[in-house]
Scaffold this motif. Structure first.
Motif, PDB file in Angstrom:
ATOM      1  N   GLY A 101       3.121  15.170   3.136  1.00 41.11           N
ATOM      2  CA  GLY A 101       3.840  15.106   1.869  1.00 41.11           C
ATOM      3  C   GLY A 101       3.029  15.754   0.770  1.00 41.11           C
ATOM      4  O   GLY A 101       2.287  16.706   1.024  1.00 41.11           O
ATOM      5  N   LYS A 102       3.158  15.219  -0.428  1.00 43.59           N
ATOM      6  CA  LYS A 102       2.437  15.786  -1.571  1.00 43.59           C
ATOM      7  C   LYS A 102       1.407  14.799  -2.110  1.00 43.59           C
ATOM      8  O   LYS A 102       0.943  14.946  -3.231  1.00 43.59           O
ATOM      9  N   MET A 103       1.102  13.800  -1.309  1.00 37.54           N
ATOM     10  CA  MET A 103       0.189  12.763  -1.763  1.00 37.54           C
ATOM     11  C   MET A 103      -1.225  13.045  -1.280  1.00 37.54           C
ATOM     12  O   MET A 103      -1.429  13.433  -0.131  1.00 37.54           O
ATOM     13  N   ILE A 104      -2.196  12.794  -2.146  1.00 37.31           N
ATOM     14  CA  ILE A 104      -3.591  12.983  -1.743  1.00 37.31           C
ATOM     15  C   ILE A 104      -3.969  11.949  -0.685  1.00 37.31           C
ATOM     16  O   ILE A 104      -4.776  12.213   0.193  1.00 37.31           O
ATOM     17  N   LYS A 105      -3.362  10.769  -0.763  1.00 34.78           N
ATOM     18  CA  LYS A 105      -3.590   9.745   0.265  1.00 34.78           C
ATOM     19  C   LYS A 105      -2.268   9.462   0.967  1.00 34.78           C
ATOM     20  O   LYS A 105      -1.291   9.090   0.308  1.00 34.78           O
ATOM     21  N   ASN A 106      -2.245   9.629   2.273  1.00 32.29           N
ATOM     22  CA  ASN A 106      -1.015   9.411   3.029  1.00 32.29           C
ATOM     23  C   ASN A 106      -1.383   9.263   4.491  1.00 32.29           C
ATOM     24  O   ASN A 106      -1.864  10.212   5.110  1.00 32.29           O
ATOM     25  N   VAL A 107      -1.184   8.086   5.045  1.00 31.53           N
ATOM     26  CA  VAL A 107      -1.547   7.890   6.454  1.00 31.53           C
ATOM     27  C   VAL A 107      -0.345   7.396   7.265  1.00 31.53           C
ATOM     28  O   VAL A 107      -0.498   6.636   8.215  1.00 31.53           O
ATOM     29  N   ALA A 108       0.845   7.842   6.895  1.00 33.25           N
ATOM     30  CA  ALA A 108       2.051   7.447   7.634  1.00 33.25           C
ATOM     31  C   ALA A 108       2.308   8.435   8.770  1.00 33.25           C
ATOM     32  O   ALA A 108       2.555   9.608   8.526  1.00 33.25           O
ATOM     33  N   LEU A 111      10.913   2.360  -2.936  1.00 36.39           N
ATOM     34  CA  LEU A 111      10.760   2.909  -4.282  1.00 36.39           C
ATOM     35  C   LEU A 111       9.724   4.035  -4.284  1.00 36.39           C
ATOM     36  O   LEU A 111       9.931   5.095  -4.912  1.00 36.39           O
ATOM     37  N   CYS A 112       8.621   3.819  -3.585  1.00 34.45           N
ATOM     38  CA  CYS A 112       7.586   4.869  -3.488  1.00 34.45           C
ATOM     39  C   CYS A 112       8.178   6.140  -2.891  1.00 34.45           C
ATOM     40  O   CYS A 112       7.913   7.261  -3.374  1.00 34.45           O
ATOM     41  N   LEU A 113       8.986   5.981  -1.852  1.00 34.72           N
ATOM     42  CA  LEU A 113       9.608   7.159  -1.229  1.00 34.72           C
ATOM     43  C   LEU A 113      10.589   7.825  -2.180  1.00 34.72           C
ATOM     44  O   LEU A 113      10.652   9.061  -2.264  1.00 34.72           O
ATOM     45  N   ASP A 114      11.343   7.020  -2.905  1.00 34.51           N
ATOM     46  CA  ASP A 114      12.359   7.569  -3.805  1.00 34.51           C
ATOM     47  C   ASP A 114      11.758   8.451  -4.898  1.00 34.51           C
ATOM     48  O   ASP A 114      12.415   9.360  -5.393  1.00 34.51           O
ATOM     49  N   VAL A 115      10.507   8.167  -5.284  1.00 37.51           N
ATOM     50  CA  VAL A 115       9.882   8.995  -6.330  1.00 37.51           C
ATOM     51  C   VAL A 115       9.011  10.100  -5.728  1.00 37.51           C
ATOM     52  O   VAL A 115       8.250  10.751  -6.432  1.00 37.51           O
ATOM     53  N   GLY A 116       9.125  10.293  -4.424  1.00 41.65           N
ATOM     54  CA  GLY A 116       8.392  11.390  -3.776  1.00 41.65           C
ATOM     55  C   GLY A 116       7.070  10.992  -3.180  1.00 41.65           C
ATOM     56  O   GLY A 116       6.227  11.852  -2.893  1.00 41.65           O
ATOM     57  N   GLY A 117       6.870   9.694  -2.960  1.00 42.70           N
ATOM     58  CA  GLY A 117       5.593   9.229  -2.422  1.00 42.70           C
ATOM     59  C   GLY A 117       5.645   8.915  -0.943  1.00 42.70           C
ATOM     60  O   GLY A 117       6.479   9.453  -0.206  1.00 42.70           O
ATOM     61  N   THR A 118       4.785   8.007  -0.540  1.00 48.39           N
ATOM     62  CA  THR A 118       4.684   7.659   0.878  1.00 48.39           C
ATOM     63  C   THR A 118       4.485   6.152   1.035  1.00 48.39           C
ATOM     64  O   THR A 118       4.074   5.478   0.089  1.00 48.39           O
ATOM     65  N   ILE A 119       4.782   5.658   2.238  1.00 47.78           N
ATOM     66  CA  ILE A 119       4.783   4.211   2.463  1.00 47.78           C
ATOM     67  C   ILE A 119       3.395   3.629   2.712  1.00 47.78           C
ATOM     68  O   ILE A 119       3.230   2.417   2.705  1.00 47.78           O
ATOM     69  N   THR A 120       2.438   4.481   2.978  1.00 49.72           N
ATOM     70  CA  THR A 120       1.076   3.960   3.145  1.00 49.72           C
ATOM     71  C   THR A 120       0.045   5.015   2.769  1.00 49.72           C
ATOM     72  O   THR A 120       0.085   6.143   3.269  1.00 49.72           O
ATOM     73  N   ASP A 135       0.848  -1.208   0.000  1.00 50.03           N
ATOM     74  CA  ASP A 135       0.000   0.000   0.000  1.00 50.03           C
ATOM     75  C   ASP A 135       0.876   1.248   0.000  1.00 50.03           C
ATOM     76  O   ASP A 135       1.037   1.906   1.022  1.00 50.03           O
ATOM     77  N   GLY A 136       1.452   1.560  -1.140  1.00 54.99           N
ATOM     78  CA  GLY A 136       2.242   2.799  -1.229  1.00 54.99           C
ATOM     79  C   GLY A 136       1.544   3.807  -2.121  1.00 54.99           C
ATOM     80  O   GLY A 136       0.655   3.441  -2.899  1.00 54.99           O
ATOM     81  N   THR A 137       1.920   5.050  -1.981  1.00 50.56           N
ATOM     82  CA  THR A 137       1.351   6.083  -2.849  1.00 50.56           C
ATOM     83  C   THR A 137       2.477   6.834  -3.538  1.00 50.56           C
ATOM     84  O   THR A 137       3.502   7.134  -2.916  1.00 50.56           O
ATOM     85  N   ILE A 138       2.271   7.139  -4.805  1.00 51.60           N
ATOM     86  CA  ILE A 138       3.294   7.831  -5.597  1.00 51.60           C
ATOM     87  C   ILE A 138       2.655   8.964  -6.397  1.00 51.60           C
ATOM     88  O   ILE A 138       1.440   8.974  -6.602  1.00 51.60           O
ATOM     89  N   PRO A 139       3.469   9.911  -6.864  1.00 49.19           N
ATOM     90  CA  PRO A 139       2.920  10.886  -7.816  1.00 49.19           C
ATOM     91  C   PRO A 139       2.486  10.144  -9.080  1.00 49.19           C
ATOM     92  O   PRO A 139       3.211   9.260  -9.554  1.00 49.19           O
ATOM     93  N   ARG A 140       1.347  10.512  -9.602  1.00 46.68           N
ATOM     94  CA  ARG A 140       0.804   9.777 -10.757  1.00 46.68           C
ATOM     95  C   ARG A 140       1.783   9.748 -11.936  1.00 46.68           C
ATOM     96  O   ARG A 140       1.861   8.774 -12.667  1.00 46.68           O
ATOM     97  N   LYS A 141       2.519  10.839 -12.094  1.00 48.40           N
ATOM     98  CA  LYS A 141       3.403  10.944 -13.263  1.00 48.40           C
ATOM     99  C   LYS A 141       4.521   9.891 -13.223  1.00 48.40           C
ATOM    100  O   LYS A 141       5.158   9.633 -14.239  1.00 48.40           O
TER     101      LYS A 141
END
Lengths: 478, 322
Positions: B136-143, A398-407, A334-340
């Protein structure tokens, strides 16, 4: 007298389960790879009983792990051997509904779907819809700040909660309201994963049920073309109610399972739903179809009625069990990344799949960049779970490396503690520990979850070295 | 490595802590005047503290330095047909940092959400002079705990906000309609309408008229008059002409709650009432004079929690205590 005897003495008969066999169903939540039988399970009926339980646990220095329906996917409700599980399933009443104000007051054990069912007659519904909504509870949703398919347009749980009543370890009943002044404690409680207080009542916002909804399904010859199509839709000023993507493996698995007519020749599938008034949906559906055609869709299908729309969703909604049929076990990330960065991240996940020799299916909430790679493994093969965990951790890195988050929506629980050491540096983690201490100086509420200890991060090797001053210099380094 | 202007503020905060002085964080002074005895931490005197850091319209996210003028931010978003969904009030030179610190949301609140609903991440400097990043810059982020949303409304008491990441929305065409009805009827009507699929983005009652604003495709409206959208600028920010002795209160209520005597305006499906009164007219009342006074009606556990959090972020009491 020990803590179990004291709990049994102070609570109605049947409220305390201490038999090991009867405790077994509570040994894990939705993340079944981690299991631990608790000391006891306590099932209160009301707030007074919760206050009693907390007082006893405080006296015996016993950890309290709060549990809703146990559908969490990050081990947030994993018991401790020396702790009790405080199950809130018996506090499952809808306390009140105010159709004119469009609000409902709920006990924490109310199931998510029950709220919508209860207010349907008023033309209203509760928007946050985690995939587990038939089973998951509102209290758990708040604790995890749960999301779902409709997050992009209607927000996470935090956007739909108007007040929370909680009980702290001291037994104080505290009401937090959106109308409160100063720092936003209501926002802080959402996603606090049971570390700050027991959520005993929640007031939620209800929305008018849309007149209609329509689904546009498009197949693409590449993942990158599909990802670009998502960008085009959003750039054109349309916020779909749902915007979901699936890769080839997921399409094949879902179609074989649900038989809804997904295009098996596609490398990626996009499901784009719009809802609202009849006039608006008609306009948006036409615009989206045009955008997706221009983005190179190899197939396009628009739902012609409600039954077809629901049927087309069935494949996506059953994607996890569908993929699960191809392997004894799977691990949902369950990671989140910039769509691009979507196409790049998927390429990297493919490389990791080869590296670890483990197959991956990708399902994502494309509108908000929330990935759910499913890693297929066999727990009976020695070492494969460990390999799977390492694979998962690399995906999160990897998610963090592209500017995302771990959950994005599952929470940290015990699952992502090490990954938290990648996402946050020592000063931020110290602030988190400070916040925890303000709400729970005893440290008895769900200890060891969500926020890693600084010691743990040092061991993981993700230390933040400030001004060349090594934190915790007394720790031995390897 | 932090930017020089961040380092300057860090040093200023550390120095104040060392000398046991108290500082007041300020943007453009449009809401809070600098009080005597406080040293100012300014976010607008240094040009480096303003400007958009990152903006990709297709991501629906903008990252902006806290000293950026709201007008500049809104203009940049409008160029890409996007907007701030929380419709912040413009006090004439307001900054995004000050708006966040005061958690100010406009008429669209019941339909699109409050300011903090659009906050995704924040960079701050705490009372130890440490630069920190949350969200952060994510619309979903619960960390981790949601510190970036928590600090919305902290009014400069906890940390210096240096950068914000915000979710943005597509800019929509809006039209306003009005009709004359009694206030109590208007409060019920606006709530009934909000329970339908009419795409509302604002509703209010002011000087005998019920106003509502609609966006996108919608059915033809009958028995009402088409008005300009100017009424929303009158109400956001609301700055009525008052007699010298009169006190203006902003009251946050349950939407359909009954009328309150001496109400000048009703907004947000009844969730906001502007009332002239000698004393607080209801539970969630804030005295709304020439600057933003904090409301001091927290019960004991909440007051203790807020004091504890203040101590976590600002153990030396460097920032002005509310």
């Amino acid at each position: 007298m020990n803590v179990i005897q004291e709990l049994k003495k102070s609570l109605p008969s049947g409220s305390v389960i201490s038999d090991k066999e009867q405790c077994t169903p509570y040994e894990c939540d939705g993340l079944s790879a981690y299991r631990q039988t608790p000391l006891a399970v306590v099932l209160p009926h009301n707030i007074d009983q919760i206050i009693t339980i907390l007082a006893i646990c405080k006296r015996f220095n016993t950890p309290v792990i709060t549990r809703g329906s146990g559908t969490g996917l990050a081990g947030g409700a994993l018991p401790l051997a020396n702790g009790i599980v405080l199950g809130l399933s018996k506090m499952n009443k809808i306390i009140s509904i105010d159709p004119l104000a469009r609000t409902a007051v709920l006990q924490p054990g109310v199931r998510n779907i029950s709220v919508t069912q209860a207010v349907e007659a008023y033309g209203l519904y509760y928007a946050p819809d985690p995939s587990s909504q038939v089973a998951c509870s509102i209290g758990g949703n708040v604790a995890e700040n749960s999301g779902g398919v409709h997050c992009l347009k209607y927000g996470l749980t935090v956007h739909n909660v108007l007040s929370i009543t909680m009980v702290n370890m001291a037994g104080d009943i505290i009401k937090l309201d959106e109308k409160d002044d100063g720092v936003d404690l209501l926002a802080l409680l959402n996603g606090s994963e049971g570390l700050l207080g027991i959520i005993v009542e929640v007031k939620v916002k209800l929305l008018p049920k849309p007149d209609t909804a329509q689904l546009v399904m498009a197949g693409f010859s590449s993942v990158s073309a599909c990802a670009d199509a998502v960008t085009s839709v959003l750039e054109q000023g349309i916020i779909p109610a749902g915007l979901e993507m699936m890769d080839k493996f997921s399409i094949m698995a879902a179609e074989e399972y649900a038989k809804v007519g997904y295009p098996l020749d596609a490398e990626a599938l996009l499901l784009c739903e719009v809802d609202g008034s009849f006039d608006q949906v008609k306009v948006d559906t036409q615009r989206i179809s045009t955008i997706l055609e221009q983005a190179g869709a190899t197939s396009l299908r628009v739902s012609q009625n409600e039954a077809e729309r629901v049927a087309l969703w069935q494949g996506r909604k059953n994607a996890f069990p569908a993929v699960g049929r191809f392997s004894p076990d799977y691990y949902c990330m369950d990671g989140t990344i910039p769509r691009k960065r979507l196409a790049f991240v998927l390429q990297e996940i493919e490389k990791l799949s080869i590296k670890y020799q483990l197959q991956v299916a990708n399902v994502f909430h494309a509108g908000d960049g929330n990935l759910h790679p499913l890693i297929l493994y066999d727990a009976n093969v020695p070492g494969q779970l460990h390999q799977t965990e390492k694979f998962g951790a690399e995906i999160l890195k990897l998610c963090l490396d592209v500017g995302g988050t771990i959950t994005g929506e599952h929470g940290v629980g015990v699952e992502k503690l090490d990954s938290m050491c990648h996402q946050f540096a020592t000063p931020e983690l110290e602030i988190f520990h400070g916040i925890k201490n303000v709400f729970d100086s005893t440290g008895l509420m769900n200890p060891g979850k969500a926020i890693p200890t600084l010691h743990r991060c040092a061991e993981v090797g993700q230390m933040h070295v400030h001004n060349n001053q090594l934190p915790f210099p007394e720790l031995e380094r390897f | 490595m932090s930017e020089p202007w961040i380092n300057q503020i860090c040093d200023q905060v550390k120095q104040a802590a060392f000398e046991q002085r108290t500082v007041q964080i300020a943007g453009n002074h449009t809401k809070v005047p600098l009080e005597n005895g406080f040293e100012e931490v300014s976010l607008t005197q240094n040009v480096s503290a303003t400007g958009i850091v990152d903006y990709e319209p297709s991501e629906l996210v903008v990252t902006v330095k806290a000293g950026t003028l709201l007008a500049d931010l809104k203009a940049e978003l409008a160029q890409h047909k996007q907007m701030l969904g929380f419709e912040p009030p413009e006090y004439g030179g307001s900054t995004i940092g000050g708006t966040y610190a005061c958690a100010l949301t406009g008429p669209s609140r019941p339909f699109r959400g409050v300011l903090r609903d659009f906050v995704l991440g924040a960079k701050i400097i705490d009372g130890r002079g440490q630069p920190l990043a949350f969200g952060g810059k994510m619309i979903k982020n619960v960390a981790g705990y949601d510190v970036s949303r928590m600090l919305a409304g902290s009014k400069g008491s906890m940390a210096v906000i240096t950068e914000l990441s915000l979710k943005v929305l597509p800019l929509v065409e809006e039209v306003t309609y009005c009709k004359a009805i009694p206030e109590s009827d208007a409060i019920v009507l606006m709530n009934k309408m909000a329970g339908t699929t009419l795409p509302l983005s604002g509703c209010a009652y002011y000087e005998g008229l019920f106003y509502y604003r609609v966006f996108g495709e919608h059915p033809k409206q009958t028995d009402v008059t088409a008005c300009t959208n100017d009424i929303w600028l009158t109400l956001n920010p609301f700055k009525p002409k008052l007699q010298a002795h009169q006190k203006l209160w902003r009251v946050d209520t349950e939407g359909p709650a009954p009328s309150i005597p001496n109400t000048l305006a009703v907004g947000m499906c009844g969730q906001r009432r502007w009332v002239v009164s000698e004393d607080a007219p209801a539970e969630y009342s804030t005295l709304w004079q020439s600057y933003f006074s904090p409301r001091h009606n927290d019960t004991s556990p909440i007051a203790n929690i807020k004091a504890g959090l203040k101590n976590v972020f600002d153990p030396s009491n460097v920032f002005k205590t509310l």
